[in-house]
Design a protein around this motif. Structure first.
Motif, mmCIF file in Angstrom:
data_model
loop_
_atom_site.group_PDB
_atom_site.id
_atom_site.type_symbol
_atom_site.label_atom_id
_atom_site.label_comp_id
_atom_site.label_asym_id
_atom_site.label_seq_id
_atom_site.Cartn_x
_atom_site.Cartn_y
_atom_site.Cartn_z
ATOM 1 N N LYS A 165 31.070 20.691 40.849
ATOM 2 C CA LYS A 165 30.450 21.951 40.433
ATOM 3 C C LYS A 165 31.551 22.995 40.291
ATOM 4 C CE LYS A 165 26.301 24.008 40.286
ATOM 5 N NZ LYS A 165 25.980 24.243 38.907
ATOM 6 N N TYR A 175 32.346 27.013 39.871
ATOM 7 C CA TYR A 175 31.848 28.383 39.959
ATOM 8 C C TYR A 175 32.947 29.313 39.459
ATOM 9 C CZ TYR A 175 28.520 26.251 43.169
ATOM 10 O OH TYR A 175 27.560 25.446 43.734
ATOM 11 N N GLU A 212 33.663 20.940 44.961
ATOM 12 C CA GLU A 212 33.437 22.066 44.057
ATOM 13 C C GLU A 212 34.758 22.739 43.734
ATOM 14 O OE1 GLU A 212 30.915 24.894 46.007
ATOM 15 O OE2 GLU A 212 32.551 25.696 47.200
#
Length: 100
Positions: free
Chosen positions: A2, A4, A36
């Motif tokens: 992921k 961000y 992440e």
């Protein structure tokens, strides 16, 4: 993994966000257990030249790998950061193998 992305004091366009996702997605080939990636994009206003600062923090099991680079464009900064993170991931993977 992921990703961000946070842009400080400006709005990042979709093309830049897709570029970042694509570049960081390639890091999965070096280490497939990346949890992440957190990307901070900042504008540094020092005199006449506006430099772009990119910082990436990658969370892996038991550790966080960090790379930061300043360049004229965010794309150039991300390119340099991915090279640095590739080396860090390879070293991290070797350390993990040695402990087993």
């Amino acid at each position: 993994m992921k990703v961000y992305t946070e842009a400080v004091h400006f709005t990042a366009d979709q093309k830049l966000l897709e570029f970042i996702e694509k570049k960081l997605g390639k890091l999965d080939t070096f280490f497939d257990r990346i949890i992440e990636a957190r990307v901070n994009l900042k504008l540094e206003n020092s005199g006449q030249v506006k430099d772009k600062i990119a910082e990436v923090r990658i969370s892996v099991p038991g550790d966080i790998l960090i790379a930061k680079h300043t360049d004229k464009t965010f794309e150039a900064s991300i390119d340099k950061i991915t090279d640095v993170l590739k080396r860090q991931l390879v070293k991290y993977k070797e350390r993990m193998r040695e402990t087993i």
